[in-house]
Design a protein around this motif. Structure first.
Motif, mmCIF file in Angstrom:
data_model
loop_
_atom_site.group_PDB
_atom_site.id
_atom_site.type_symbol
_atom_site.label_atom_id
_atom_site.label_comp_id
_atom_site.label_asym_id
_atom_site.label_seq_id
_atom_site.Cartn_x
_atom_site.Cartn_y
_atom_site.Cartn_z
ATOM 1 N N SER A 1 0.819 -1.201 0.000
ATOM 2 C CA SER A 1 0.000 0.000 0.000
ATOM 3 C C SER A 1 0.865 1.268 0.000
ATOM 4 C CB SER A 1 -0.910 -0.016 1.220
ATOM 5 O OG SER A 1 -1.610 1.194 1.326
ATOM 6 N N SER B 1 0.994 4.178 -2.807
ATOM 7 C CA SER B 1 0.777 5.577 -2.440
ATOM 8 C C SER B 1 1.875 6.475 -2.986
ATOM 9 C CB SER B 1 0.714 5.725 -0.921
ATOM 10 O OG SER B 1 -0.394 5.052 -0.404
ATOM 11 N N LEU C 1 -2.326 10.692 2.345
ATOM 12 C CA LEU C 1 -1.864 9.307 2.202
ATOM 13 C C LEU C 1 -0.868 8.934 3.302
ATOM 14 C CD1 LEU C 1 -1.483 9.100 -1.665
ATOM 15 C CD2 LEU C 1 -3.254 8.032 -0.254
ATOM 16 N N GLU C 2 -0.021 9.888 3.683
ATOM 17 C CA GLU C 2 0.945 9.615 4.751
ATOM 18 C C GLU C 2 0.231 9.436 6.093
ATOM 19 O OE1 GLU C 2 5.164 11.367 6.462
ATOM 20 O OE2 GLU C 2 3.866 12.675 5.287
ATOM 21 N N ALA D 1 -1.243 6.053 6.234
ATOM 22 C CA ALA D 1 -0.260 4.973 6.367
ATOM 23 C C ALA D 1 0.326 4.886 7.774
ATOM 24 C CB ALA D 1 0.867 5.165 5.360
#
Length: 102
Positions: A3, A7, A62-63, A66
């Protein structure tokens, strides 16, 4: 493919597309009215700055998804800004340096 790798590639592709959009279309803010007779360079550069922050927002989202967000200093923004300008070079060349006949 993990993932995180997906990303990273999503952000890179989004940056490549977003960096070139101001130079390849004639609309304000990509979806606004058509600029008549044409957009000035200052307008395209302003759109480029807005696109930089939009892609940065996507990367931040996205960070955060994650895991923990890493702290960034001015060096991070200097490097990502110059990278974004480098990615915009093909669009700039197409708009201002390619000679068009006819």
């Amino acid at each position: 493919m993990s993932s995180i790798t997906a990303s990273v590639w999503l952000v890179i592709v989004a940056a490549l597309v977003a960096a070139n959009l101001p130079f390849v279309n004639h609309r304000w803010a990509v979806v606004g009215p058509v600029a008549a007779p044409r957009k000035p360079l200052a307008g395209r550069l302003a759109e480029l700055v807005v696109m930089y922050f939009l892609v940065g927002g996507l990367a931040l989202l996205l960070e955060r998804r994650a895991g923990q967000i890493a702290p960034q200093g001015w060096e991070f923004y200097a490097i990502t800004g110059t990278l974004f300008l480098t990615l915009a070079f093909p669009g700039f060349v197409y708009r201002y340096l390619v000679r068009r006949h006819g």
